[in-house]
Enzyme design. Structure first.
Site, PDB file in Angstrom:
ATOM      1  N   ASN A  29     133.773  42.344 111.475  1.00 41.62           N
ATOM      2  CA  ASN A  29     132.710  43.266 111.886  1.00 41.62           C
ATOM      3  C   ASN A  29     133.264  44.673 111.712  1.00 41.62           C
ATOM      4  OD1 ASN A  29     130.788  44.814 113.112  1.00 41.62           O
ATOM      5  ND2 ASN A  29     131.070  43.953 115.183  1.00 41.62           N
ATOM      6  N   LYS A  75     131.823  47.418 111.981  1.00 41.42           N
ATOM      7  CA  LYS A  75     131.187  48.400 112.878  1.00 41.42           C
ATOM      8  C   LYS A  75     130.830  49.664 112.074  1.00 41.42           C
ATOM      9  CE  LYS A  75     133.429  46.188 116.772  1.00 41.42           C
ATOM     10  NZ  LYS A  75     134.020  46.283 118.096  1.00 41.42           N
ATOM     11  N   HIS A 105     125.399  42.150 119.625  1.00 40.15           N
ATOM     12  CA  HIS A 105     126.785  42.556 119.903  1.00 40.15           C
ATOM     13  C   HIS A 105     126.810  43.334 121.226  1.00 40.15           C
ATOM     14  CE1 HIS A 105     130.641  44.566 119.613  1.00 40.15           C
ATOM     15  NE2 HIS A 105     130.980  43.594 118.788  1.00 40.15           N
ATOM     16  N   GLU A 144     128.171  45.973 122.026  1.00 38.56           N
ATOM     17  CA  GLU A 144     127.952  47.421 121.877  1.00 38.56           C
ATOM     18  C   GLU A 144     126.459  47.734 121.778  1.00 38.56           C
ATOM     19  OE1 GLU A 144     130.677  47.815 118.607  1.00 38.56           O
ATOM     20  OE2 GLU A 144     132.326  47.436 119.991  1.00 38.56           O
ATOM     21  N   GLU A 150     132.556  36.987 122.974  1.00 38.77           N
ATOM     22  CA  GLU A 150     133.362  38.201 122.977  1.00 38.77           C
ATOM     23  C   GLU A 150     133.394  38.775 124.388  1.00 38.77           C
ATOM     24  OE1 GLU A 150     133.446  39.963 118.679  1.00 38.77           O
ATOM     25  OE2 GLU A 150     131.898  40.933 119.848  1.00 38.77           O
ATOM     26  N   GLY A 188     138.449  45.833 121.516  1.00 40.07           N
ATOM     27  CA  GLY A 188     139.057  47.123 121.191  1.00 40.07           C
ATOM     28  C   GLY A 188     140.053  47.612 122.232  1.00 40.07           C
ATOM     29  N   SER A 232     140.056  41.760 120.188  1.00 40.69           N
ATOM     30  CA  SER A 232     141.470  42.003 119.899  1.00 40.69           C
ATOM     31  C   SER A 232     142.163  40.835 119.198  1.00 40.69           C
ATOM     32  CB  SER A 232     142.217  42.397 121.186  1.00 40.69           C
ATOM     33  OG  SER A 232     141.660  43.586 121.735  1.00 40.69           O
TER      34      SER A 232
HETATM   35  P1  13P Z   1     138.167  44.208 118.190  1.00 40.71           P
HETATM   36  O1  13P Z   1     138.681  43.097 117.289  1.00 40.71           O
HETATM   37  O2  13P Z   1     138.403  45.574 117.637  1.00 40.71           O
HETATM   38  O3  13P Z   1     138.603  44.029 119.600  1.00 40.71           O
HETATM   39  O4  13P Z   1     136.553  44.061 118.178  1.00 40.71           O
HETATM   40  C1  13P Z   1     135.992  42.834 118.440  1.00 40.71           C
HETATM   41  C2  13P Z   1     134.541  42.911 118.139  1.00 40.71           C
HETATM   42  O5  13P Z   1     133.791  43.572 118.827  1.00 40.71           O
HETATM   43  C3  13P Z   1     134.059  42.171 116.966  1.00 40.71           C
HETATM   44  O6  13P Z   1     132.674  42.124 116.933  1.00 40.71           O
END
Ligand code: 13P
Length: 254
Positions: free
Chosen positions: A12, A14, A98, A100, A170, A176, A216
């Site tokens: 992803n 982003k 997601h 976010e 997740e 992150g 992560s």
């Molecule tokens: P990270 O791997 O940066 O923690 O992000 C995970 C994520 O949100 C994947 O959709």
């Protein structure tokens, strides 16, 4: 690794990568991963790079995903992208719900379910994201939150559609942050999600569904996560932005 379900590892990206940067990354991945057959490999660039990346991955083992789509098919929805538009770029998967987007765009389970239904009508496979916050985990609410999100975000799907849906677990506190769920925490959450699917659909359907872990994921923790019986892949953020780290995650998972 010997599992009935094929691993699916998705990057992803982003809101990262211009077209030129996206091409650099995907061309590197193509070179490094050409021989991999054991894993479904997916990259999810921003919309603006879908055209270029779709051409770059033609005739490769890398599949294309989008990061979001509209719950409408056409019309006056400024700024939105419809499933049929994604299909023009050979997109096969679409990330929905997601954390976010749940947080910043206030996406609800009901909205995500409408998007998932819409994706299936267009023969796009949704990757539906669920996961608890730190406060929810600390308040012993993880299972309650996951059950509500799974039931709500997948409401109305048929068994056949469910089998073609991927779930990404997740935990919000692991995204992150460098904090990964322990393998035991990940396995417990995945097994719980599968038990909810068995109640919503049936055992056979629940056994078919691939559940990715996200939060992560790195080359150093990928293998132990993928070894868990109910972990069927990964949704990778930060570590999917570099050829080396995404390649190593995939190679270490096989
Ligand atoms: P990270 O791997 O940066 O923690 O992000 C995970 C994520 O949100 C994947 O959709």
């Amino acid at each position: 690794m010997n599992k009935d379900r094929k691993l699916i590892i998705a990057g992803n990206w982003k809101m990262n990568k211009t077209v030129a940067e996206a091409l650099d990354l995907v061309n590197g991945l193509k070179r490094e991963l050409a021989a991999v057959k054991e894993v479904d490999i997916v990259v999810c660039p921003p919309f603006t790079a879908l055209d270029a990346v779709s051409k770059a991955v033609l005739d490769s083992n890398i599949r294309l995903g989008a990061q979001n789509m509209s719950e409408h098919n056409v019309g006056a929805f400024t700024g939105e992208i419809a499933a049929v538009m994604l299909k023009e770029f050979s997109v096969r998967y679409v990330i929905l719900g997601h954390s976010e987007r749940r947080q910043y765009q206030h996406e609800s389970d009901a909205l995500i379910a409408r998007k998932a239904a819409c994706a299936h009508v267009a023969a796009l496979k949704p990757i539906v994201c669920v996961g608890e916050s730190l406060a929810e985990r600390e308040g012993n609410l993880t299972e309650k939150v996951l059950e509500t999100q799974v039931r709500g975000s997948l409401a109305g799907l048929t068994k056949e559609q469910m089998e073609e849906t991927v779930i990404a677990y997740e935990p919000v506190w692991a995204i992150g942050t460098g904090k990964t769920a322990t393998t035991a925490q990940a396995q417990a959450a995945h097994a719980f999600i599968r038990s909810v699917l068995a109640k919503m659909f049936d055992e056979a359907t629940a056994k078919q569904v691939r559940i990715q872990y996200g939060g992560s994921v790195k080359p150093t923790n990928a293998r132990e996560l993928m070894e868990q019986p109910d972990v069927d892949g990964a949704l990778v953020g930060g570590a999917s932005l570099e050829v080396r780290s995404f390649t190593d995650i995939i190679k270490n998972s096989i």
